[in-house]
Design a protein around this motif. Structure first.
Motif, mmCIF file in Angstrom:
data_model
loop_
_atom_site.group_PDB
_atom_site.id
_atom_site.type_symbol
_atom_site.label_atom_id
_atom_site.label_comp_id
_atom_site.label_asym_id
_atom_site.label_seq_id
_atom_site.Cartn_x
_atom_site.Cartn_y
_atom_site.Cartn_z
ATOM 1 N N TYR A 92 0.840 -1.189 0.000
ATOM 2 C CA TYR A 92 0.000 0.000 0.000
ATOM 3 C C TYR A 92 0.875 1.239 0.000
ATOM 4 C CZ TYR A 92 0.551 0.676 5.120
ATOM 5 O OH TYR A 92 1.030 0.890 6.390
ATOM 6 N N THR A 129 -9.608 -4.227 -0.172
ATOM 7 C CA THR A 129 -10.689 -3.320 0.244
ATOM 8 C C THR A 129 -10.637 -3.052 1.745
ATOM 9 O OG1 THR A 129 -12.258 -5.171 0.399
ATOM 10 C CG2 THR A 129 -12.232 -3.925 -1.660
ATOM 11 N N GLU A 132 -7.864 -0.474 2.225
ATOM 12 C CA GLU A 132 -8.338 0.828 1.748
ATOM 13 C C GLU A 132 -9.324 1.453 2.735
ATOM 14 O OE1 GLU A 132 -9.798 2.500 -2.499
ATOM 15 O OE2 GLU A 132 -11.140 1.023 -1.593
ATOM 16 N N ARG A 133 -10.175 0.640 3.324
ATOM 17 C CA ARG A 133 -11.188 1.133 4.266
ATOM 18 C C ARG A 133 -10.580 1.556 5.604
ATOM 19 N NH1 ARG A 133 -13.756 -1.971 7.976
ATOM 20 N NH2 ARG A 133 -13.203 -3.876 6.853
ATOM 21 N N THR A 137 -4.750 5.701 2.491
ATOM 22 C CA THR A 137 -3.827 5.297 1.434
ATOM 23 C C THR A 137 -4.148 6.017 0.122
ATOM 24 O OG1 THR A 137 -5.151 3.510 0.487
ATOM 25 C CG2 THR A 137 -3.836 2.974 2.433
ATOM 26 N N VAL A 140 -3.641 0.484 -3.069
ATOM 27 C CA VAL A 140 -3.438 -0.806 -2.413
ATOM 28 C C VAL A 140 -3.331 -1.871 -3.503
ATOM 29 C CG1 VAL A 140 -4.301 -2.428 -0.678
ATOM 30 C CG2 VAL A 140 -4.952 -0.016 -0.539
ATOM 31 N N LEU A 169 -6.043 -1.220 -6.406
ATOM 32 C CA LEU A 169 -6.892 -0.060 -6.148
ATOM 33 C C LEU A 169 -6.046 1.210 -6.194
ATOM 34 C CD1 LEU A 169 -8.966 -1.368 -3.073
ATOM 35 C CD2 LEU A 169 -9.697 -1.281 -5.465
ATOM 36 N N GLY A 170 -6.690 2.325 -6.500
ATOM 37 C CA GLY A 170 -6.017 3.628 -6.465
ATOM 38 C C GLY A 170 -4.872 3.710 -7.459
#
Length: 196
Positions: A92, A129, A132-133, A137, A140, A169-170
């Motif tokens: 991350y 997830t 991220e939650r 960040t 991830v 993600l991201g």
């Protein structure tokens, strides 16, 4: 969890399949089978996200990728109830000034999400997830390589086949340079003997 009731049903299943379990060597097989299933699925009874609740201040004003490579785990295929083993690499990118977690927490996250009836795609999604939650960040990633006995030992019997899945993600999803850095770092760790 009712181990005694489950063991009775396991006895009935083995009997229906014509598998003997009534000798001194295997009369406890139904109970062992049930206890093994309970142990391999114990992760369903806990919230793996709790490991990310304890954080530390970042030591840098210029956060870089935090990466744990080759977290070994054992899971249970939810379709066949056969074990599959794998390694997960989790990364991350903390936001500037964001607090971080200890590296062991990422490994615990993977292992507890794996310890339940599972499929590889869901495992990776649950890992990214949750991070991220729970953390601040900008991206991830989770790369998983799994060897599934439901494919390796039965059916097609593809002994050496493995499945690779990536979950991004991201910035890992949107920035090709960040994604390439992650893939290269995982590959580099593998080439140094970190497993595969």
């Amino acid at each position: 969890m009712d181990i005694d009731l489950a063991a009775k049903h396991a006895e009935a299943m083995l009997t229906a399949l014509g598998l003997p379990y009534d000798s001194e060597h295997n009369d406890r097989t139904p109970r062992r089978f049930v206890r093994a299933l309970a142990e391999m699925t114990a992760g369903r009874l806990v919230d793996p996200g709790r490991h990310l609740e304890v954080t530390f201040p970042s030591v840098s004003d210029n956060p870089t990728m935090i990466l744990v490579v080759n977290v070994r785990f054992v899971s249970l295929c939810e379709h066949h109830l056969l074990p599959w083993v794998g390694r997960a690499s989790v990364a991350y990118l903390p936001a500037t000034g964001a607090r971080i977690v200890g590296l062991s927490k990422l490994a615990r996250l993977v292992k507890e999400f794996a310890a339940r009836p599972q499929v590889q795609e869901r495992l990776g999604e649950q890992v990214v997830t949750t991070i991220e939650r729970m953390l601040d960040t900008t991206g991830v990633a989770c790369l998983i390589r799994g060897a599934h006995s439901c494919m390796n030992l039965r059916g097609v019997e593809a002994e050496d086949a493995s499945m690779v899945s990536s979950h991004l993600l991201g910035r890992f999803r949107d920035d090709p340079a960040v994604r390439a850095e992650f893939i290269a770092a995982v590959g580099s760790a593998n080439s140094l003997g970190g497993g595969g």
